[in-house]
Design an enzyme around this catalytic site. Structure first.
Site, PDB file in Angstrom:
ATOM      1  N   THR A 100      -5.001   1.966   3.934  1.00  0.00           N
ATOM      2  CA  THR A 100      -5.984   2.681   3.121  1.00  0.00           C
ATOM      3  C   THR A 100      -7.078   1.697   2.761  1.00  0.00           C
ATOM      4  O   THR A 100      -6.837   0.714   2.069  1.00  0.00           O
ATOM      5  CB  THR A 100      -5.338   3.267   1.860  1.00  0.00           C
ATOM      6  OG1 THR A 100      -4.391   4.247   2.260  1.00  0.00           O
ATOM      7  CG2 THR A 100      -6.380   3.903   0.950  1.00  0.00           C
ATOM      8  N   LYS A 175      -8.462  10.347   2.948  1.00  0.00           N
ATOM      9  CA  LYS A 175      -7.461   9.689   2.114  1.00  0.00           C
ATOM     10  C   LYS A 175      -7.973   9.528   0.689  1.00  0.00           C
ATOM     11  O   LYS A 175      -7.228   9.695  -0.278  1.00  0.00           O
ATOM     12  CB  LYS A 175      -7.082   8.329   2.703  1.00  0.00           C
ATOM     13  CG  LYS A 175      -6.059   7.521   1.893  1.00  0.00           C
ATOM     14  CD  LYS A 175      -4.685   8.169   1.848  1.00  0.00           C
ATOM     15  CE  LYS A 175      -3.725   7.489   0.874  1.00  0.00           C
ATOM     16  NZ  LYS A 175      -3.124   6.263   1.361  1.00  0.00           N
ATOM     17  N   LYS A 243      -6.353  -0.001  -6.500  1.00  0.00           N
ATOM     18  CA  LYS A 243      -7.219  -0.321  -5.348  1.00  0.00           C
ATOM     19  C   LYS A 243      -7.852   0.956  -4.799  1.00  0.00           C
ATOM     20  O   LYS A 243      -9.067   1.040  -4.616  1.00  0.00           O
ATOM     21  CB  LYS A 243      -6.391  -0.987  -4.246  1.00  0.00           C
ATOM     22  CG  LYS A 243      -7.158  -1.150  -2.929  1.00  0.00           C
ATOM     23  CD  LYS A 243      -6.255  -1.498  -1.727  1.00  0.00           C
ATOM     24  CE  LYS A 243      -5.520  -0.280  -1.163  1.00  0.00           C
ATOM     25  NZ  LYS A 243      -5.008  -0.438   0.216  1.00  0.00           N
TER      26      LYS A 243
END
Lengths: 303, 303
Positions: A100, A175, A243
């Site tokens: 990701t 995502k 993150k």
């Protein structure tokens, strides 16, 4: 109609990567692996994978290179640093980043790959360690259709729902949409149960009574029982979610889009991260509220 | 073992109430009805219900009085005003408020009822008009166990998941927890799809790809397709959700609990309400973001 399976280089054999690489090995793909900490690759080596001394070296030996590393800076390094994957991959190789990471970086990698005659996809996953182990991951892919068709047999070994979302970066954008959705469902879960607790209700009864209704979510079902049991082990790490939320917030800002729910979730999770929660699961947001530390973080920038 | 069914007074025959009352009538309960707008009760009258001239008069004719009215002020009026339900209900009657109202008012009504030898329950529902029509409502009940047992056969005619949550007010508190959970899932749904749109993704593909994963929720499944279709008809009215979120926020403050996600949702929905969205469905929050009006509402009080 038997074809020789392409050799796959798998870079990053942490909890997720090791499980995904194992499925490829079990499906008969010759496997080359590299990981910063070699010990984590040992079970794969014992099962027949070949060790390479660097990401670039692994890529040099493979038809397809798959990366599953930690942070965007790691993705940038393994692909774009001198001696990295794009330097060393053989002509015509296919590169697939399943970390990701940022949509912007995915586009940069796709461009650098194309300039060298390589194909590249961004293909982040959701479904966590359980999904990786059971090969039930959702895989969201960005890139061109020809590269997608080449990668599809490998994706189908690792995941269940595989979708080409658009051009380079579209997998990462999808995502991000997923993480933004989770940010909302986590707020709903934590605040609903915090309210119920403050109101003196029996939390197990509340969780059961509301599971059939409008407050229900994947997060409600997966994390509610763990909160009730006081079990805050990850599932999905707070440090990784922070993150992701930061990438999403940065990208939204770049797109000129204000997402106040995402902004709030990022501030709350950042605070949890700073106060010792980095290695806990995302449902440990509960603990921030338990300590009364959810009240303060207002962003006066207005997002 | 055949018992004569108790006579039920049903106060408030709007969309929800009419469907619920109809199930009671179909199950053989003699029914007395009152509604501010008599026209909305006509189908029930045609089916054999008896009209009463006021809430108090209806209650005076019944063993069990059920109310499903609009706002807490309406609940207060039908129960506590002179000539209202508590004034006129026969000794030993059972009173059941199924309106979504305040836990505090539920306690006041229970106390006033007890002082007159009446039993009272708060029993708000979730599941919407579809749940009311199909008798699949979730019913969250507050009050004592004896009153609950008396009401249970009626609840089972109207709903599917029926739970005694605790003493007076516990039903309303549980409903508030439900609405807080929905506030989070709605933020997640709207912001995930807004991000996907801004990123240029195909929204139908995003919705399908993420439906199997961590961003999924009841709201995601119920409202995502309606947003994609541009259909903002209610389901659940913005005006009612704003009412519920305000009750929840007030109660949380009374309990000394900061719920920043709820606070944000309340500000966003209040803004949608003020800007002409009152009669739309809750998924019309999408339209506020489409107009870029989601950025401003920051509450500097810090909740």
């Amino acid at each position: 109609m038997s074809h020789k399976r392409p050799t796959v280089a798998f870079i990053g054999t942490g909890v997720m990567g090791a499980a995904m690489a194992r499925h490829l090995l079990d499906a008969g793909y010759p496997l080359v692996v590299f990981n910063r900490t070699k010990a984590k690759a040992e079970p794969l080596l014992d099962a027949g994978a070949i060790w390479a001394g660097s990401a670039g070296e692994a890529a040099s030996m493979a038809d397809v290179t798959i990366t599953m590393v930690g942070y965007p800076r790691d993705v940038e390094e393994v692909y774009l640093a001198p001696g990295g994957i794009i330097d060393q991959a053989p002509d015509g190789a296919l590169l697939v980043d399943m970390t990701t990471s940022t949509p912007t970086l995915a586009v940069r990698i796709a461009e650098a790959a194309a300039a060298r005659g390589l194909a590249a996809l961004d293909a982040p996953v959701s479904g966590g360690d359980v999904g990786a182990r059971n090969a039930t991951l959702t895989i969201m892919v960005g890139g061109d259709a020809a590269a997608y068709e080449r990668a599809l047999p490998l994706f189908e070994v690792m995941g269940k729902t595989v979708t080409l979302m658009g051009g380079p970066g579209a997998g990462q954008h999808t995502k991000m949409a997923n993480q933004i959705g989770i940010a909302g469902t986590m707020l709903g879960l934590i605040e609903a149960l915090q309210y119920a607790k403050a109101a003196g209700l029996d939390l197990a009864r509340v969780h059961a009574a509301l599971s059939g209704g409008g407050a229900n979510s994947w997060s409600w079902g997966a994390y509610g029982p763990r909160i009730l049991a006081g079990d805050f082990a990850p599932g999905f790490y707070v440090k990784h979610f922070v993150k992701d939320l930061r990438i999403a917030l940065d990208e939204a800002r770049t797109l000129g889009l204000a997402l106040p729910g995402l902004g709030l979730a990022e501030r709350l999770y950042a605070r949890l991260h700073e106060s010792g929660g980095a290695e806990l699961g995302t449902h440990a947001l509960w603990l921030l509220y338990e300590r009364g530390e959810q009240a303060a973080p207002v962003d006066h920038a207005g997002d």
